[in-house]
Motif scaffolding. Structure first.
Motif, PDB file in Angstrom:
ATOM      1  N   PHE A  31      33.158 117.958 -59.214  1.00 52.73           N
ATOM      2  CA  PHE A  31      32.507 116.631 -59.221  1.00 52.73           C
ATOM      3  C   PHE A  31      31.050 116.712 -59.658  1.00 52.73           C
ATOM      4  N   TYR A  32      30.419 117.880 -59.370  1.00 54.14           N
ATOM      5  CA  TYR A  32      28.949 117.914 -59.370  1.00 54.14           C
ATOM      6  C   TYR A  32      28.354 118.396 -60.681  1.00 54.14           C
ATOM      7  N   ASP A  33      28.506 117.550 -61.748  1.00 50.14           N
ATOM      8  CA  ASP A  33      27.629 117.721 -62.900  1.00 50.14           C
ATOM      9  C   ASP A  33      26.412 116.840 -62.607  1.00 50.14           C
ATOM     10  N   LEU A  39      25.502 110.293 -58.610  1.00 49.26           N
ATOM     11  CA  LEU A  39      26.416 109.346 -57.946  1.00 49.26           C
ATOM     12  C   LEU A  39      26.536 109.672 -56.459  1.00 49.26           C
ATOM     13  N   PHE A  40      26.563 110.987 -56.132  1.00 47.79           N
ATOM     14  CA  PHE A  40      26.637 111.330 -54.710  1.00 47.79           C
ATOM     15  C   PHE A  40      25.409 110.796 -53.976  1.00 47.79           C
ATOM     16  N   GLU A  41      24.229 110.907 -54.600  1.00 49.67           N
ATOM     17  CA  GLU A  41      23.024 110.372 -53.949  1.00 49.67           C
ATOM     18  C   GLU A  41      23.167 108.869 -53.702  1.00 49.67           C
ATOM     19  N   LEU A  79      23.096 125.857 -48.197  1.00 53.51           N
ATOM     20  CA  LEU A  79      24.303 125.852 -49.029  1.00 53.51           C
ATOM     21  C   LEU A  79      24.633 124.426 -49.461  1.00 53.51           C
ATOM     22  N   GLY A  80      24.802 124.210 -50.771  1.00 56.39           N
ATOM     23  CA  GLY A  80      25.086 122.867 -51.272  1.00 56.39           C
ATOM     24  C   GLY A  80      23.906 121.950 -50.979  1.00 56.39           C
ATOM     25  N   SER A  81      22.739 122.346 -51.473  1.00 57.67           N
ATOM     26  CA  SER A  81      21.480 121.706 -51.053  1.00 57.67           C
ATOM     27  C   SER A  81      21.284 120.305 -51.628  1.00 57.67           C
ATOM     28  N   GLY A  82      21.908 119.981 -52.758  1.00 54.76           N
ATOM     29  CA  GLY A  82      21.791 118.624 -53.315  1.00 54.76           C
ATOM     30  C   GLY A  82      20.341 118.198 -53.441  1.00 54.76           C
ATOM     31  N   ALA A  83      20.000 117.046 -52.880  1.00 53.70           N
ATOM     32  CA  ALA A  83      18.641 116.496 -52.994  1.00 53.70           C
ATOM     33  C   ALA A  83      17.681 117.095 -51.960  1.00 53.70           C
ATOM     34  N   THR A  85      17.127 116.507 -48.996  1.00 58.08           N
ATOM     35  CA  THR A  85      16.461 115.478 -48.178  1.00 58.08           C
ATOM     36  C   THR A  85      16.416 115.899 -46.710  1.00 58.08           C
ATOM     37  N   LYS A  86      17.540 116.432 -46.219  1.00 58.92           N
ATOM     38  CA  LYS A  86      17.598 116.824 -44.802  1.00 58.92           C
ATOM     39  C   LYS A  86      16.705 118.032 -44.537  1.00 58.92           C
ATOM     40  N   THR A  87      16.577 118.879 -45.549  1.00 59.90           N
ATOM     41  CA  THR A  87      15.752 120.083 -45.426  1.00 59.90           C
ATOM     42  C   THR A  87      14.322 119.740 -45.059  1.00 59.90           C
ATOM     43  N   VAL A 103      20.836 126.646 -52.523  1.00 59.94           N
ATOM     44  CA  VAL A 103      21.948 127.142 -53.353  1.00 59.94           C
ATOM     45  C   VAL A 103      22.802 125.957 -53.754  1.00 59.94           C
ATOM     46  N   ASP A 104      23.037 125.780 -55.046  1.00 58.01           N
ATOM     47  CA  ASP A 104      23.880 124.666 -55.473  1.00 58.01           C
ATOM     48  C   ASP A 104      24.514 124.974 -56.823  1.00 58.01           C
ATOM     49  N   ILE A 105      25.681 124.384 -57.025  1.00 61.91           N
ATOM     50  CA  ILE A 105      26.436 124.583 -58.273  1.00 61.91           C
ATOM     51  C   ILE A 105      25.922 123.645 -59.371  1.00 61.91           C
ATOM     52  N   SER A 106      25.199 122.601 -58.977  1.00 64.66           N
ATOM     53  CA  SER A 106      24.733 121.579 -59.925  1.00 64.66           C
ATOM     54  C   SER A 106      23.334 121.984 -60.393  1.00 64.66           C
ATOM     55  N   GLU A 107      23.294 122.808 -61.459  1.00 62.58           N
ATOM     56  CA  GLU A 107      22.090 123.582 -61.754  1.00 62.58           C
ATOM     57  C   GLU A 107      20.887 122.731 -62.158  1.00 62.58           C
ATOM     58  N   ALA A 130      21.281 129.068 -58.400  1.00 63.88           N
ATOM     59  CA  ALA A 130      22.397 128.296 -58.960  1.00 63.88           C
ATOM     60  C   ALA A 130      23.652 129.137 -58.848  1.00 63.88           C
ATOM     61  N   GLY A 131      24.658 128.633 -58.176  1.00 62.04           N
ATOM     62  CA  GLY A 131      25.867 129.437 -58.041  1.00 62.04           C
ATOM     63  C   GLY A 131      26.922 128.727 -57.221  1.00 62.04           C
ATOM     64  N   ASP A 132      28.089 129.373 -57.178  1.00 63.89           N
ATOM     65  CA  ASP A 132      29.258 128.839 -56.485  1.00 63.89           C
ATOM     66  C   ASP A 132      29.330 129.481 -55.103  1.00 63.89           C
ATOM     67  N   LEU A 133      29.223 128.680 -54.077  1.00 65.57           N
ATOM     68  CA  LEU A 133      29.216 129.256 -52.734  1.00 65.57           C
ATOM     69  C   LEU A 133      30.577 129.802 -52.315  1.00 65.57           C
ATOM     70  N   LEU A 134      31.582 129.611 -53.146  1.00 69.84           N
ATOM     71  CA  LEU A 134      32.892 130.216 -52.858  1.00 69.84           C
ATOM     72  C   LEU A 134      32.934 131.681 -53.324  1.00 69.84           C
ATOM     73  N   PHE A 152      23.700 124.395 -43.596  1.00 70.92           N
ATOM     74  CA  PHE A 152      24.858 123.904 -44.353  1.00 70.92           C
ATOM     75  C   PHE A 152      25.168 122.491 -43.852  1.00 70.92           C
ATOM     76  N   PRO A 153      24.372 121.506 -44.333  1.00 73.47           N
ATOM     77  CA  PRO A 153      24.535 120.136 -43.836  1.00 73.47           C
ATOM     78  C   PRO A 153      25.560 119.352 -44.652  1.00 73.47           C
ATOM     79  N   GLY A 154      25.704 118.066 -44.334  1.00 74.15           N
ATOM     80  CA  GLY A 154      26.481 117.158 -45.181  1.00 74.15           C
ATOM     81  C   GLY A 154      27.974 117.182 -44.943  1.00 74.15           C
ATOM     82  N   SER A 155      28.466 118.106 -44.108  1.00 79.72           N
ATOM     83  CA  SER A 155      29.903 118.318 -43.929  1.00 79.72           C
ATOM     84  C   SER A 155      30.574 118.785 -45.219  1.00 79.72           C
ATOM     85  N   THR A 156      29.793 119.462 -46.068  1.00 79.99           N
ATOM     86  CA  THR A 156      30.381 120.032 -47.288  1.00 79.99           C
ATOM     87  C   THR A 156      31.417 121.101 -46.933  1.00 79.99           C
ATOM     88  N   LEU A 157      31.251 121.753 -45.775  1.00 77.40           N
ATOM     89  CA  LEU A 157      32.279 122.713 -45.318  1.00 77.40           C
ATOM     90  C   LEU A 157      33.644 122.034 -45.277  1.00 77.40           C
TER      91      LEU A 157
HETATM   92  N1  SAH Z   1      23.462 118.897 -48.639  1.00 79.40           N
HETATM   93  C1  SAH Z   1      23.340 117.603 -49.266  1.00 79.40           C
HETATM   94  C2  SAH Z   1      24.336 117.424 -50.420  1.00 79.40           C
HETATM   95  C3  SAH Z   1      25.791 117.348 -50.031  1.00 79.40           C
HETATM   96  S1  SAH Z   1      26.802 116.998 -51.445  1.00 79.40           S
HETATM   97  C4  SAH Z   1      23.542 116.536 -48.219  1.00 79.40           C
HETATM   98  O1  SAH Z   1      23.854 116.872 -47.094  1.00 79.40           O
HETATM   99  O2  SAH Z   1      23.370 115.353 -48.532  1.00 79.40           O
HETATM  100  C5  SAH Z   1      27.545 118.562 -51.699  1.00 79.40           C
HETATM  101  C6  SAH Z   1      26.604 119.499 -52.450  1.00 79.40           C
HETATM  102  O3  SAH Z   1      27.233 120.765 -52.537  1.00 79.40           O
HETATM  103  C7  SAH Z   1      26.332 119.027 -53.879  1.00 79.40           C
HETATM  104  O4  SAH Z   1      24.969 119.135 -54.167  1.00 79.40           O
HETATM  105  C8  SAH Z   1      27.182 119.974 -54.738  1.00 79.40           C
HETATM  106  O5  SAH Z   1      26.635 120.204 -56.012  1.00 79.40           O
HETATM  107  C9  SAH Z   1      27.225 121.210 -53.880  1.00 79.40           C
HETATM  108  N2  SAH Z   1      28.453 121.992 -54.054  1.00 79.40           N
HETATM  109  C10 SAH Z   1      29.723 121.542 -53.993  1.00 79.40           C
HETATM  110  N3  SAH Z   1      30.590 122.563 -54.169  1.00 79.40           N
HETATM  111  C11 SAH Z   1      29.824 123.674 -54.361  1.00 79.40           C
HETATM  112  C12 SAH Z   1      30.130 125.036 -54.595  1.00 79.40           C
HETATM  113  N4  SAH Z   1      31.400 125.456 -54.686  1.00 79.40           N
HETATM  114  N5  SAH Z   1      29.114 125.912 -54.723  1.00 79.40           N
HETATM  115  C13 SAH Z   1      27.808 125.499 -54.634  1.00 79.40           C
HETATM  116  N6  SAH Z   1      27.463 124.221 -54.411  1.00 79.40           N
HETATM  117  C14 SAH Z   1      28.458 123.320 -54.269  1.00 79.40           C
END
Ligand code: SAH
Ligand code: AVI
Length: 312
Positions: A31-33, A39-41, A79-83, A85-87, A103-107, A130-134, A152-157
């Motif tokens: 999703f994250y180009d 759009l996520f923001e 991890l998955g730092s996005g904007a 904002t929470k940091t 760390v984020d995949i959306s370079e 810039a990288g894939d956290l997987l 690791f906020p946002g429930s990206t886990l």
């Molecule tokens: N932490 C922010 C953003 C959450 S959106 C918040 O809490 O609002 C999820 C973020 O994780 C996006 O910025 C996306 O680019 C990143 N992301 C998603 N999958 C990823 C992966 N496999 N490796 C690294 N970053 C990833």
């Protein structure tokens, strides 16, 4: 890179494999180009999307409970730092942080945000990764010798399949000098609240979902007509997760490079899972990965949780 027409061989290979699978699937990391991140923001400030504002309020109220776990000159690795904002809530309250590694995949997005953080916090060492956290992360030298705190906020886990999520928690546990992990997770609640959070009235989440098809057209040589797929958010009670799907409005063939993938009317591409937890299910996931819960902080409505995990 995001705005240019460049075929990404990895995206092409993975997308083709996923679209040939039964049922069809795409990993949510795609999703994250640059547009997907933007759009996520927009999603984060939608009235229906409660997770971001709720997690922000928990962090603001309880940052004092996180402070004792952050030692002097710590490296904060997000991890998955996005904007980021929470940091800012953590950085404003925790003087002990000496280095920040988002760390984020959306370079492109990552680099722009890291520059803003660098400008706002002149005494902080900011090293974007810039990288894939997987995958195994190549943590920068600035981290070594410093106590490391994961954020690791946002429930990206929750966007990961349970085995992927457990493996990631295990990898973080093995980082050198790891002192703790501050983890944001969304909680199980009324499915109507959940479905509307993932199917908002303005259609921003639908645009976020369809954007992956736009990306496949640009970067995997596909010829999707994004509007010929409907956005759907479904609650899966057995797996305690919201699923996002793109459902074909008709029988159609789509080209992916030199290959063709056929869709039946009503057939879906499963584009995302967003797992929802309870304290018990979170603990059951964290413990086998070597973590114990030190703090469990939630809002008064019990919508979202921020947990401090410590190495057991
Ligand atoms: N932490 C922010 C953003 C959450 S959106 C918040 O809490 O609002 C999820 C973020 O994780 C996006 O910025 C996306 O680019 C990143 N992301 C998603 N999958 C990823 C992966 N496999 N490796 C690294 N970053 C990833
Ligand atoms: C980043 N992630 C935790 C979001 C979520 O809620 O699962 C992504 C998202 N998908 C649709 N809306 C938001």
């Amino acid at each position: 890179m995001d705005t240019m027409t460049v075929i990404d061989p990895q995206l092409h290979k993975e997308a083709l494999a996923g679209l040939r699978a039964e049922p069809k699937v795409l990993h949510p990391k795609w999703f994250y180009d640059e547009r997907g991140s933007a759009l996520f923001e927009q999603i984060t400030v939608l009235p229906e999307y409660y997770p971001t504002r709720t997690e922000l309020s928990i962090l603001r109220e309880h940052v004092g409970r996180i402070a004792p776990y952050v030692e002097e000159d710590a490296a904060l690795i997000e991890l998955g730092s996005g904007a980021s904002t929470k940091t800012r809530i953590l950085l404003d309250a925790l003087d002990a942080v000496g280095a920040y590694v988002p760390v984020d995949i959306s370079e492109t997005f990552l680099r722009a945000v890291a520059q803003e953080i660098d400008r706002s916090y002149p005494d902080l060492e900011v090293i974007p990764l810039a990288g894939d956290l997987l995958q195994d992360l190549d943590l920068p030298d600035a981290v070594s010798g410093r106590p490391a705190v994961g954020f690791f906020p946002g429930s990206t886990l929750g966007n990961l399949e349970p085995p992927e999520a457990r493996a990631l928690l295990r990898r973080i546990r093995q980082w050198p000098d790891i002192a703790g992990l501050v983890l944001g997770t969304d909680l199980v609640k009324d499915p109507r609240v959940l479905v509307s959070a993932y199917d908002d009235a303005q259609g921003v989440t639908a645009a976020f979902n369809r954007n992956v098809l736009v990306r496949l057209n640009r970067e995997a040589g596909a010829d999707f007509e994004p509007d010929s797929f409907m956005h759907e958010a479904r609650w899966n009670p057995d797996k305690a997760r919201i699923e996002m799907h793109l459902v074909s409005r008709s029988d159609q063939d789509v080209r992916i490079g030199s290959e063709t993938v056929s869709f039946r009317e009503g057939e879906s591409i499963h584009t995302e899972n967003s797992h929802k937890y309870t304290r018990a299910t979170l603990e059951a996931m964290a413990e086998p990965s070597g973590w114990r819960i030190a703090e469990f902080m939630t809002d008064s409505d019990g919508l979202f949780a921020v947990t401090v995990l410590l190495p057991d």
